[in-house]
Design an enzyme around this catalytic site. Structure first.
Site, PDB file in Angstrom:
ATOM      1  N   LEU B  64      -3.838   7.980 -67.975  1.00 52.50           N
ATOM      2  CA  LEU B  64      -4.519   8.930 -68.868  1.00 52.50           C
ATOM      3  C   LEU B  64      -6.017   8.649 -68.983  1.00 52.50           C
ATOM      4  CD1 LEU B  64      -1.815   9.401 -71.651  1.00 52.50           C
ATOM      5  CD2 LEU B  64      -2.202  10.722 -69.568  1.00 52.50           C
ATOM      6  N   ARG B  65      -6.489   7.558 -68.402  1.00 53.40           N
ATOM      7  CA  ARG B  65      -7.926   7.273 -68.227  1.00 53.40           C
ATOM      8  C   ARG B  65      -8.714   7.020 -69.498  1.00 53.40           C
ATOM      9  NH1 ARG B  65      -6.762   5.892 -63.277  1.00 53.40           N
ATOM     10  NH2 ARG B  65      -6.577   7.584 -61.789  1.00 53.40           N
ATOM     11  N   HIS B 180       3.820  -2.946 -59.120  1.00 53.14           N
ATOM     12  CA  HIS B 180       3.074  -2.219 -58.090  1.00 53.14           C
ATOM     13  C   HIS B 180       3.195  -3.100 -56.846  1.00 53.14           C
ATOM     14  CE1 HIS B 180      -0.548   0.004 -56.435  1.00 53.14           C
ATOM     15  NE2 HIS B 180      -0.524  -1.067 -55.666  1.00 53.14           N
ATOM     16  N   ASP B 306       3.099   9.374 -61.129  1.00 51.55           N
ATOM     17  CA  ASP B 306       1.898   8.582 -60.818  1.00 51.55           C
ATOM     18  C   ASP B 306       0.654   9.475 -60.916  1.00 51.55           C
ATOM     19  OD1 ASP B 306       0.163   6.576 -60.211  1.00 51.55           O
ATOM     20  OD2 ASP B 306       0.833   6.287 -58.143  1.00 51.55           O
TER      21      ASP B 306
END
Lengths: 338, 426
Positions: B64-65, B180, B306
């Site tokens: 969501l930055r 990841h 993603d």
């Protein structure tokens, strides 16, 4: 008569001129906007470029060096990556065609000041250039640039992607020396993984009816290169007697020694051109190198300088010389198509 | 507050229902549902005739930055994109600026989400401080502040000992660990698959093995530590085989795949298309088909987007320099409905993958189903409406999708969160 002299064009000039002019006119209509890769050129288009280069070369031999093909056209050479040979060759080609030409070498630092490649090209585009010649370290960059300008973009080498004018001048040289490409076997030796020269030459030689084998340490053969039309071999000595032309690629010492092979000495032992290997070549075979050479690494100095007689000949400087004529042909064709 | 959703085709894999029902919602909860409900007074009525009514979709993987990269996306705009895509709960990754590696940032995100987000936002905390892979982040304090798991997503924790300790430590707080999986020594941070297409384009590629090595490592660590492991954005067929084998052994591992790894291959990079630059990279056709089989077989637990917004200037660059990732919230359902349209899976299976399973992975008992008493988080969509993906119409601040121009079937008409309509398109 040596094989390479058999098929030299001996047409009288006036006839040739008319022929090429007609050919040029017919051809330019179908050109892609930009000259980015050999991959998207047809055999016919490649042959037309080579024929026009031949015409320029013959005219030069007769003392006719200056032409007006690009008179009034603006040509910007943009070399993001340092280059002596290719840059000089393009500059000379541009001047010989009477282009209004400038060369810029943007420093990576000026781009990191916040100006993106896009910003920079849009600014240059505002000045209305007709042609841009681009050398860039990133694969695909000339194509990106082409999307921001109406100018015809000529790729002067991008990353590990393509170097179309190099392949054209290589094909020109082989054709000049051996008469034709059809059926001829080009062996490319060395760092295939990172080589744009290898990729463009695979396309060019396969399209022109030749065959290509890539030879190098297994670490420097990229996966799937066969799909582009090349065969793969790791044993140079096995393939040498079958080669019509052997092209040695520059080893980037800084990059390679860490991972891809244990030492330069070991590389040279398995993949360097030396007297023994020279003796195994066909007598009329050609030894090529896109430069710059690491003497004693890819090729022994005496062979690089062509001092051995009675066998395969080194044509490295012919490649450079032909580069100008080939680039004149490319600039002329793409400059006109604009 | 009462809401009645009438005449809809309700699909709820948890309740094992798939048919026409009327749904009554009261005070943010599902009250009851029957073939035909007669209710005297309601505040809102949605006529869902011809529409599918499902538990709201849950996305385990978004970016969501905010804080730090508000020009790409904010919690507000990201939540709007989610709502437009039928998502009622989204999980956001820790790679903000500053990184969500301490309780202050976690509190900022949850507070901002309460004030501005129109869907439920659940944060993931970092595994390591500043995602540097060197020292453990404030995992316990972030757990108190509301994180639902830990991940260094975008980076791989290359220090195996740190990963092991973090998994052990997280287990103590009941947190899942999201991996990841990318051996950075081998991948070179590549956003292109190693193979014939990369060779042709002259781009350095990242091989499947770069992912598989870490999947294998983290499965071994999950066995060692008994932690809850979740493999993010799984892209290679080898990884799937590793997860399958681990599940059969009873290891606590789940996995997600993304729509782009299901529906695109490395061919999408041709032309140096930076919208196809993503990590892990788009793989071969064989990989994409294997992932689809994994969905059919039930070994893939969830489809996650993603969602990775980037501004145009970060994509209009040389391929190797482009920011990695693509937006996905607004295209995910319609893309995944292709699996149903192709008859690979049933609609109820898809809803399980996109709602019930992620709810289960998060341990959310009142979400992922429409059973009476559950939270009234609902997606209502027209399974037959065709539309073209037009990135300029996205609610997301960013437009970086490789699916622009695709013609898709299936469009969200209403999204309901806590009994309130937060998105409608009629």
């Amino acid at each position: 008569m040596p094989a390479h002299k058999k098929k030299l064009n001996t047409n009288p000039p006036s006839q040739a001129e008319g022929f090429f002019l007609a050919l040029k006119e017919k051809f330019t209509g179908k050109l892609p906007k930009d000259c980015l890769e050999i991959k998207s050129l047809s055999r016919n288009q490649i042959e037309t470029i080579l024929d026009l280069a031949q015409e320029f070369k013959e005219k030069e031999a007769r003392g006719q060096k200056k032409h007006e093909d690009l008179k009034g056209k603006a040509l910007i050479n943009i070399f993001f990556e340092p280059s002596t040979r290719t840059r000089t060759s393009f500059e000379l080609a541009g001047r010989r065609l009477s282009a209004d030409m400038m060369t810029i070498a943007p420093q990576a630092s000026s781009l990191s000041k916040g100006e993106s490649l896009k910003d920079m090209i849009e600014n240059l585009e505002a000045m209305g250039p007709d042609l841009m010649v681009v050398r860039h370290a990133a694969s695909g960059a000339p194509g990106l640039i082409a999307s921001y300008t109406k100018a015809a973009v000529v790729n002067a080498g991008d990353g590990s992607h393509e170097h179309p004018t190099q392949a054209l001048l290589d094909a020109f040289t082989v054709k000049e020396k051996l008469g034709e490409i059809q059926g001829k076997h080009l062996v490319i030796v060395g760092d295939i993984s990172y080589s744009r020269v290898a990729r463009s030459n695979i396309y060019a030689f396969c399209k022109l009816g030749g065959k290509v084998t890539c030879v190098g340490p297994a670490t420097l053969i990229p996966p799937g290169i066969e799909k582009m039309g090349a065969k793969v071999e790791t044993d140079l000595d096995k393939i040498l007697p079958h080669a019509d032309a052997v092209m040695f690629l520059r080893i980037q010492k800084e990059r390679q020694e860490k991972m891809n092979f244990p030492s330069i000495a070991e590389y040279t032992r398995f993949y360097g051109m030396n007297r023994t290997r020279w003796a195994a070549l066909k007598k009329e075979a050609l030894i090529m190198h896109p430069g710059p050479i690491n003497r004693g690494v890819e090729i022994e100095p005496e062979i690089a300088d062509g001092r051995l007689e009675g066998g395969a000949q080194t044509v490295i400087l012919d490649q450079v010389k032909n580069g100008t004529a080939v680039r004149m042909a490319v600039l002329s064709l793409w400059g006109r198509s604009k | 507050m009462k809401m009645l959703i009438k005449n809809g085709h309700v699909v709820d894999p948890v309740a094992k229902k798939d048919g026409l029902f009327d749904l009554l919602i009261e005070d943010g909860k599902i009250k009851k549902w029957e073939k035909r409900l007669r209710v005297d007074t309601v505040d809102t009525i949605i006529d869902a005739k011809g529409l599918v009514v499902t538990p709201g979709l849950i996305d385990l993987h978004t970016h969501l930055r905010e804080p730090g990269y508000e020009y790409k996306e904010t919690i507000k705009t990201g939540s709007m994109a989610a709502a437009a895509g039928g998502f009622t709960t989204i999980v956001c990754m820790a790679n903000t600026n500053p990184v969500n590696d301490n309780a202050v940032i976690t509190e900022f995100i949850t507070k901002r989400a309460q004030e501005e987000a129109i869907v439920n936002v659940l944060p993931i905390g970092a595994i390591s401080k500043n995602l540097e892979g060197k020292a453990m982040a404030d995992i316990g304090q972030m757990a108190e502040a509301g994180i639902v798991g830990i991940s260094d997503d975008g980076r791989c924790v290359m220090d195996t000992a740190l990963m092991r300790k973090s998994m052990q430590y997280a287990r103590g707080f009941g947190l899942m660990v999201v991996s990841h999986a990318e051996d950075e020594c081998l991948s070179g941070h590549g956003s292109m698959n190693e193979g014939p297409v990369a060779t042709e384009l002259g781009l350095s590629g990242s091989p499947n093995a770069a992912e598989e090595l870490i999947v294998a490592r983290d499965i071994a660590l999950a066995e060692l530590t008994k932690a809850k492991l979740h493999i993010a954005h799984m892209s290679s067929r080898g990884s799937l085989e590793l997860v399958k084998a681990a599940k059969k052994r009873g290891v606590s591992v789940t996995c997600e795949v993304t729509p782009h790894h299901l529906f695109l291959t490395d061919e999408a990079v041709r032309g140096y298309n930076t919208n196809a630059s993503v990590r892990p990279p788009l793989r071969s056709r064989e990989d994409a088909l294997a992932l689809r089989r994994g969905i059919e077989d039930g070994f893939v637990d969830t489809i996650a987007t993603d969602h990775a917004p980037h501004a145009s200037f970060e994509k209009e660059v040389e391929f190797a320099q482009a920011a990695h990732g693509m937006v996905g919230l607004e295209t995910s359902l319609a893309l995944c409905l292709k699996l149903v349209q192709d008859r690979s899976i049933k609609l109820s299976q898809l809803i399980k993958l996109m709602s019930a399973n992620p709810a289960h992975i998060l341990g959310l008992k009142s979400k992922g189903t429409l059973k009476p008493g559950a939270d009234a988080d609902i997606a209502i969509f027209d399974p037959n409406e065709k539309w073209n993906v037009d990135p300029t119409k996205f609610y997301s601040k960013s437009r970086n999708t490789p699916f622009g121009g695709w013609s898709l079937k299936g469009k969200i008409k209403y999204t309901v969160v806590n009994g309130k309509i937060v998105y409608e398109n009629i």
